[in-house]
Design an enzyme around this catalytic site. Structure first.
Site, PDB file in Angstrom:
ATOM      1  CE  LYS A  48      -4.437   0.564   2.336  1.00 15.11           C
ATOM      2  NZ  LYS A  48      -5.065   0.564   3.661  1.00 15.11           N
TER       3      LYS A  48
HETATM    4  C1  E4P Z   1      -8.506   1.352   3.568  1.00 15.97           C
HETATM    5  O1  E4P Z   1      -7.644   0.656   3.068  1.00 15.97           O
HETATM    6  C2  E4P Z   1      -8.370   2.045   4.858  1.00 15.97           C
HETATM    7  O2  E4P Z   1      -7.651   1.204   5.725  1.00 15.97           O
HETATM    8  C3  E4P Z   1      -9.682   2.333   5.529  1.00 15.97           C
HETATM    9  O3  E4P Z   1     -10.779   1.929   4.760  1.00 15.97           O
HETATM   10  C4  E4P Z   1      -9.793   3.671   6.167  1.00 15.97           C
HETATM   11  O4  E4P Z   1     -11.045   3.778   6.782  1.00 15.97           O
HETATM   12  P1  E4P Z   1     -11.399   4.910   7.865  1.00 15.97           P
HETATM   13  O5  E4P Z   1     -11.667   6.173   7.136  1.00 15.97           O
HETATM   14  O6  E4P Z   1     -12.627   4.385   8.534  1.00 15.97           O
HETATM   15  O7  E4P Z   1     -10.208   4.999   8.780  1.00 15.97           O
END
Ligand code: E4P
Length: 217
Positions: free
Chosen positions: A83
């Site tokens: 990522k």
């Molecule tokens: C995606 O890969 C992220 O980890 C995640 O969906 C972030 O979500 P949040 O906005 O609830 O922290």
């Protein structure tokens, strides 16, 4: 539509994986912090629980260090997706990694132009954060529609991974638009199976079944 669990909680992941409905996992530094576990150790354990992609995020901001961190993460398991943040260095890293055969999830996407850049960089997944978009007065699902349109216009293979999902309606709308993947907290995934009429129906059927005095086994 593929379902990923957005968590670093191995108990939740194991439970969802056992249903056969889980296609992958996404983690981020905040979720690792919440787990209280060592990053490399918990990600390795998650990779053993699911066959599909497990996103593990680099924390460096410059391309050279991102590449070094990615090398460490790639060594954990074959199903790791690196990522990277949606920055110029992140996109450069995405291009280098996908050219080398790695899966890459470009994260923190908040505009269709950013998603266009990620696709041009060969991203495996683009992660538009719909919940955080909504929280700030923007229309998260309009963003998903725009990205779908653009990717289809040019035949990009990058999969739209709807992230920052907060409730079942986000999942429904993402599926209507034709997003490829959604990642949600385990509680939201479980919520998808719930309906008051399902519970009421089971209650009624079981009450009548008891009156028959029969048993299947
Ligand atoms: C995606 O890969 C992220 O980890 C995640 O969906 C972030 O979500 P949040 O906005 O609830 O922290």
């Amino acid at each position: 539509m593929k379902f990923f669990a957005d968590t670093a909680d191995v108990n939740d992941i194991a439970e969802l994986a056992a249903t056969g409905l889980l296609d992958g996992v996404t983690t981020n530094p905040s979720l690792i912090h919440k787990s209280g576990r060592k990053f490399l150790e918990v990600v390795k354990e998650i990779c053993g629980l699911v066959d599909g992609p497990v996103s593990a995020e680099v924390v460096a901001l410059d391309h050279a260090t991102m590449m070094k961190e990615a090398a460490v993460l790639r060594a954990i398991a074959d199903n790791i997706a690196i990522k990277v943040p949606l920055t110029i260095d992140g996109l450069k890293t995405c291009k280098a990694l996908t050219d080398d055969g790695a899966m890459v999830n470009v994260t923190l996407c908040f505009s269709a132009n950013q998603a266009l850049l990620a696709a041009k960089a060969g991203a495996t997944f683009i992660s538009p954060f719909v919940g955080r978009h909504d929280d700030n007065g923007f229309d998260g699902m309009q963003l998903i529609s725009d990205i779908r349109l653009i990717y289809d216009n040019y035949g990009f293979d990058t999969e739209i991974l709807v992230a920052s999902v907060r409730h079942p309606i986000h999942v429904l709308e993402a599926a209507r638009i034709g997003a490829d993947v959604m990642t949600a907290p385990p509680a939201v995934i479980r919520q998808l199976s719930k309906h008051v009429l399902t519970d009421k129906g089971i209650e009624g059927f079981l009450a009548d079944w008891a009156k028959t005095g029969q048993s299947i086994l």
